[in-house]
Motif scaffolding. Structure first.
Motif, mmCIF file in Angstrom:
data_model
loop_
_atom_site.group_PDB
_atom_site.id
_atom_site.type_symbol
_atom_site.label_atom_id
_atom_site.label_comp_id
_atom_site.label_asym_id
_atom_site.label_seq_id
_atom_site.Cartn_x
_atom_site.Cartn_y
_atom_site.Cartn_z
ATOM 1 N N LEU A 121 20.893 67.411 -26.231
ATOM 2 C CA LEU A 121 20.479 68.584 -26.998
ATOM 3 C C LEU A 121 19.939 69.620 -26.019
ATOM 4 O O LEU A 121 19.066 69.311 -25.197
ATOM 5 C CB LEU A 121 19.397 68.205 -28.012
ATOM 6 C CG LEU A 121 18.642 69.357 -28.693
ATOM 7 C CD1 LEU A 121 19.579 70.157 -29.590
ATOM 8 C CD2 LEU A 121 17.455 68.818 -29.493
ATOM 9 N N ILE A 122 20.457 70.852 -26.080
ATOM 10 C CA ILE A 122 19.942 71.927 -25.233
ATOM 11 C C ILE A 122 19.406 73.043 -26.120
ATOM 12 O O ILE A 122 20.059 73.489 -27.056
ATOM 13 C CB ILE A 122 21.012 72.462 -24.258
ATOM 14 C CG1 ILE A 122 22.349 72.717 -24.965
ATOM 15 C CG2 ILE A 122 21.200 71.519 -23.099
ATOM 16 C CD1 ILE A 122 23.412 73.299 -24.044
ATOM 17 N N GLU A 123 18.183 73.481 -25.792
ATOM 18 C CA GLU A 123 17.502 74.525 -26.553
ATOM 19 C C GLU A 123 16.921 75.549 -25.585
ATOM 20 O O GLU A 123 16.776 75.285 -24.394
ATOM 21 C CB GLU A 123 16.383 73.923 -27.398
ATOM 22 C CG GLU A 123 16.852 72.880 -28.403
ATOM 23 C CD GLU A 123 15.681 72.186 -29.075
ATOM 24 O OE1 GLU A 123 15.453 72.414 -30.279
ATOM 25 O OE2 GLU A 123 14.997 71.407 -28.378
ATOM 26 N N GLY A 124 16.584 76.708 -26.129
ATOM 27 C CA GLY A 124 15.978 77.744 -25.311
ATOM 28 C C GLY A 124 16.717 79.060 -25.453
ATOM 29 O O GLY A 124 17.518 79.252 -26.374
ATOM 30 N N LYS A 125 16.447 79.990 -24.504
ATOM 31 C CA LYS A 125 17.045 81.320 -24.565
ATOM 32 C C LYS A 125 17.792 81.632 -23.273
ATOM 33 O O LYS A 125 17.364 81.248 -22.194
ATOM 34 C CB LYS A 125 15.963 82.384 -24.803
ATOM 35 C CG LYS A 125 15.339 82.328 -26.192
ATOM 36 C CD LYS A 125 14.387 83.486 -26.414
ATOM 37 C CE LYS A 125 13.819 83.454 -27.836
ATOM 38 N NZ LYS A 125 12.916 84.605 -28.088
ATOM 39 N N VAL A 126 18.920 82.325 -23.438
ATOM 40 C CA VAL A 126 19.684 82.810 -22.298
ATOM 41 C C VAL A 126 19.907 84.308 -22.485
ATOM 42 O O VAL A 126 19.705 84.852 -23.578
ATOM 43 C CB VAL A 126 21.036 82.076 -22.165
ATOM 44 C CG1 VAL A 126 20.819 80.615 -21.800
ATOM 45 C CG2 VAL A 126 21.838 82.180 -23.464
#
Length: 216
Positions: free
Chosen positions: A182-187
């Motif tokens: 699972l990958i989360e965050g902002k780009v």
């Protein structure tokens, strides 16, 4: 950036890209969410149009309802598409021999089967979507790695930090059931999001990726 300016930038990017014609594609923007409608003459052109919209700075999300309309004389029977798909998959060294099954119905191709790496899965889809007569592709190929990677999270974190296009500090990685990531965050943009996905998939032992990244 206003929605009107973002729409104009997308239209200009469509005009700039020689791989498809944006003449019959409608573009609307609402709070950085882009809607694409209309029609193109092949599935490859549809994919190219979506990719062009993603390249434009300020696009946070895309919804599309682009129809593929082949000229009448260019319509291809399902059995022909199926044979061509099997041939091109057989010729591609990136796709394991006899690993992918092909089903064609009304020009829509469904791929199924099992491969070891994500790049094999994407290579199969890339091959088929370029074929004449294809109206769409559903990729149901599953990835079942032969390698059980230990400490998968630390390897992915290290890969993200090595990547020049990625701001790794803004990304959270969680590994479930030893090989589900699972990958989360902002780009900042779509290119960075894709770079993160590719870096995660490149880690040996990854079976699936749940991408919940958002574009800031």
């Amino acid at each position: 950036m206003t929605d009107a300016q973002l729409r104009q930038d997308i239209v200009e990017e469509f005009d700039f890209d020689p791989t498809f014609s944006g003449e019959h594609i409608g573009v609307s923007v609402d709070k950085n969410v882009v809607s694409l409608t209309g029609h193109v003459e092949s599935y490859a052109q549809k994919v190219a149009a979506i990719a062009a919209a993603r390249r434009v700075k300020g696009v946070h999300a895309i919804t599309e309802n682009i129809e593929v309309r082949y000229p009448f004389q260019s319509q291809t029977a399902d059995d022909q598409i199926g044979r061509r798909a099997l041939d091109i998959l057989k010729w591609d060294v990136l796709v394991p021999s006899d690993a992918v099954d092909v089903l064609v119905q009304d020009g829509w191709v469904t791929l199924s089967g099992t491969v070891t790496w994500h790049y094999e899965r994407t290579a199969a889809e890339d091959d088929v979507r370029k074929l004449s007569g294809v109206r769409g592709v559903t990729n149901k190929i599953t990835v079942k790695p032969r390698i059980e990677a230990s400490d998968l999270k630390s390897k992915i974190d290290a890969a993200l930090k090595r990547h020049a296009e990625i701001e790794a500090n803004a990304i959270r990685v969680t590994v479930k059931n030893r090989n589900e990531v699972l990958i989360e965050g902002k780009v900042d943009n779509w290119d960075e999001r894709r770079a993160v996905e590719n870096a995660v998939w490149s880690a040996a032992g990854v079976a699936s990726v749940d991408d919940r990244l958002t574009i800031s």
